[in-house]
Structures are given as structure tokens and as C-alpha cells.
Design a protein around this motif. Structure first.
Motif, short mmCIF file in Angstrom:
data_model
loop_
_atom_site.label_atom_id
_atom_site.label_comp_id
_atom_site.label_asym_id
_atom_site.label_seq_id
_atom_site.Cartn_x
_atom_site.Cartn_y
_atom_site.Cartn_z
N THR A 83 12.78 49.43 2.37
CA THR A 83 13.31 48.23 1.71
C THR A 83 12.76 46.99 2.40
O THR A 83 12.69 46.93 3.63
CB THR A 83 14.85 48.19 1.76
OG1 THR A 83 15.26 48.25 3.12
CG2 THR A 83 15.44 49.36 0.99
N ILE A 84 12.38 46.02 1.61
CA ILE A 84 11.78 44.79 2.11
C ILE A 84 12.82 43.68 2.04
O ILE A 84 13.44 43.48 1.00
CB ILE A 84 10.54 44.41 1.28
CG1 ILE A 84 9.53 45.55 1.31
CG2 ILE A 84 9.91 43.14 1.80
CD1 ILE A 84 8.37 45.33 0.37
N GLN A 85 12.98 42.94 3.15
CA GLN A 85 13.89 41.80 3.16
C GLN A 85 13.28 40.65 2.35
O GLN A 85 12.11 40.67 2.01
CB GLN A 85 14.17 41.34 4.59
CG GLN A 85 15.10 42.25 5.35
CD GLN A 85 14.35 43.33 6.13
OE1 GLN A 85 13.15 43.27 6.27
NE2 GLN A 85 15.09 44.32 6.60
N GLU A 86 14.09 39.65 2.07
CA GLU A 86 13.65 38.53 1.23
C GLU A 86 12.54 37.71 1.85
O GLU A 86 11.67 37.21 1.16
CB GLU A 86 14.85 37.61 0.94
CG GLU A 86 15.94 38.27 0.14
CD GLU A 86 17.15 37.37 -0.01
OE1 GLU A 86 17.05 36.18 0.36
OE2 GLU A 86 18.17 37.87 -0.48
N ASN A 87 12.55 37.54 3.17
CA ASN A 87 11.57 36.68 3.82
C ASN A 87 10.28 37.39 4.21
O ASN A 87 9.48 36.86 4.96
CB ASN A 87 12.19 36.02 5.06
CG ASN A 87 12.73 37.04 6.04
OD1 ASN A 87 12.70 38.23 5.79
ND2 ASN A 87 13.24 36.56 7.16
N VAL A 88 10.07 38.61 3.73
CA VAL A 88 8.88 39.39 4.06
C VAL A 88 8.00 39.53 2.82
O VAL A 88 8.49 39.83 1.73
CB VAL A 88 9.28 40.79 4.59
CG1 VAL A 88 8.06 41.64 4.86
CG2 VAL A 88 10.12 40.66 5.84
N GLY A 123 5.77 37.72 7.71
CA GLY A 123 7.17 37.36 7.85
C GLY A 123 7.31 36.15 8.76
O GLY A 123 6.32 35.53 9.14
N LYS A 124 8.55 35.84 9.13
CA LYS A 124 8.77 34.63 9.92
C LYS A 124 8.31 34.77 11.37
O LYS A 124 8.11 33.79 12.05
CB LYS A 124 10.23 34.21 9.87
CG LYS A 124 11.20 35.13 10.54
CD LYS A 124 12.61 34.56 10.47
CE LYS A 124 13.60 35.46 11.18
NZ LYS A 124 14.94 34.89 11.15
N PHE A 125 8.10 35.99 11.87
CA PHE A 125 7.64 36.19 13.24
C PHE A 125 6.16 36.50 13.36
O PHE A 125 5.67 36.70 14.46
CB PHE A 125 8.45 37.30 13.91
CG PHE A 125 9.87 36.91 14.17
CD1 PHE A 125 10.18 35.94 15.11
CD2 PHE A 125 10.90 37.50 13.47
CE1 PHE A 125 11.49 35.58 15.35
CE2 PHE A 125 12.21 37.14 13.70
CZ PHE A 125 12.51 36.17 14.64
N GLY A 126 5.44 36.57 12.24
CA GLY A 126 4.00 36.80 12.34
C GLY A 126 3.45 37.59 11.17
O GLY A 126 4.14 37.84 10.17
N THR A 127 2.19 37.97 11.31
CA THR A 127 1.48 38.73 10.30
C THR A 127 0.90 39.97 10.94
O THR A 127 0.25 39.89 11.99
CB THR A 127 0.35 37.89 9.68
OG1 THR A 127 0.91 36.70 9.14
CG2 THR A 127 -0.37 38.66 8.59
N LEU A 128 1.11 41.12 10.33
CA LEU A 128 0.54 42.38 10.81
C LEU A 128 -0.31 43.00 9.71
O LEU A 128 -0.01 42.86 8.52
CB LEU A 128 1.65 43.35 11.21
CG LEU A 128 2.52 42.93 12.39
CD1 LEU A 128 3.64 43.92 12.60
CD2 LEU A 128 1.68 42.82 13.65
N GLN A 129 -1.36 43.69 10.14
CA GLN A 129 -2.32 44.25 9.19
C GLN A 129 -2.79 45.60 9.72
O GLN A 129 -3.02 45.76 10.92
CB GLN A 129 -3.48 43.28 9.07
CG GLN A 129 -4.51 43.64 8.08
CD GLN A 129 -5.54 42.52 7.97
OE1 GLN A 129 -5.38 41.45 8.52
NE2 GLN A 129 -6.60 42.79 7.25
#
Length: 178
Positions: A10-15, A28-34
Motif C-alpha cells: 500500500t502506498i501512502q498519499e505523499n509517496v 517521498g518527503k525524505f528522498g528519492t530511491l531508484q
């Protein structure tokens, strides 16, 4: 199919999750991952729920199914909440300090140990003996914590060393005198 691989994410709203042919990016609010994903693993996003599937059902791909589902889940949790690891320095004279972009550890050696802090990790030292590490990348956080811990692993006779928070060291009895 594996049991872990079947679980939905499940994905939160801010992601924000974007998926291309063989690459997935989570913001997201803490960064970007790839990360890159093999062509045999399929990812579907349906109204905030991600499901991971396998295109061929071989034994090797079934193991990758659960692995990549967990990696994607860790990315989603990391960019929305962050992961935290707490290290405790236990020993006489053991202390830590943060200077510029490196952590300086006094661990009983004749010289201080200096380790460069990766850009995505934030380090906070509390009372000289407790180190709080935070990051959105769980893999990099665990690797950095293990590198710090490798300088003084806990020993079983006096219980000294660098411990994870909540870790129990099984103590051994020393030599008995005659």
C-alpha cells in the motif's frame, strides 16, 4: 509463487511511484530511491496498491519474486517514514562525535577512527555514547552501521564494544583461579 511476493504494497498519499520497463523510482518527503528490476518481474499499480508478479514460474524466479516485493516495500516505507538504527558505545573512554561530514570515534585505539558519512544518512550523537542513524535507504543504513560496528564488535567477557540498541551479549565466565 511465494507468500511474501503475493502480499500487496500500500502506498501512502505523499509517496509517488513510477515504473518503467525495468526500473522503479519511489519519491517521498525524505528522498528519492531508484532500483532496477529484471524483465521477468512485473509491477502493477492499481489505485495506490502495488502488486508484484512473475512472468515465468521457475524456482529461481519465485525466489526473486519475494525479494523484489520486499525491496519495493522497503523503498516505499523509507521515503515516507525513514529507517533508524541506534548504536551504543560500551566501554571505558569510548565516545563519538560528528565533525563536518565525518564521524569521529574514540574506541581505545592510539588514534581516533574517522568515517565519512554518506550523503543520504543523517547522524546524531547523544551523550557521546549513543549514535542515532537515520536514512530512507535501508540497505545503505545497515551497511554504514555494520561498518561502524566492525571497528569494535562486542566481546563476550566484559561486554565492551559497539552494540545495536536492545542487543543482548551472552557473557562468558573468565578463567577460574586455582
Amino acid at each position: 509463487m511465494t507468500r511474501i511476493g503475493k502480499l500487496p504494497i500500500t502506498i501512502q498519499e505523499n509517496v509517488d511511484v513510477s515504473y518503467s520497463e525495468c526500473e522503479i523510482t519511489v519519491k517521498g518527503k525524505f528522498g528519492t530511491l531508484q532500483t532496477t528490476i529484471p524483465e521477468t518481474i512485473g509491477v502493477e499499480n492499481d489505485n495506490g496498491i502495488i502488486t508484484v508478479s512473475v512472468k515465468n514460474n521457475t524456482r529461481n524466479l519465485r525466489s526473486l519474486h519475494g525479494l523484489y516485493r520486499t525491496l519495493i516495500n522497503n523503498m516505499v516505507i523509507g521515503v515516507s517514514e525513514q529507517f533508524q538504527v541506534t548504536l551504543i558505545l560500551k566501554g571505558v573512554g569510548y565516545r563519538a562525535a560528528v565533525q563536518n561530514n565525518e564521524i569521529v570515534l574514540n574506541l581505545g585505539y592510539s588514534h581516533p577512527v574517522k568515517l565519512e558519512i554518506p550523503k543520504t544518512i543523517s547522524v546524531e550523537v547523544v551523550q557521546n555514547t549513543t549514535i542515532n542513524l537515520k536514512s530512507c535507504d535501508k540497505e545503505l543504513l545497515g551497511l554504514f552501521a555494520a561498518n561502524i560496528r566492525a571497528w569494535r564488535q562486542p566481546e563476550p567477557y566484559k561486554g565492551k564494544g559497539i552494540l545495536y540498541k536492545g542487543e543482548q551479549i551472552i557473557r562468558k565466565a573468565g578463567k577460574s583461579a586455582k
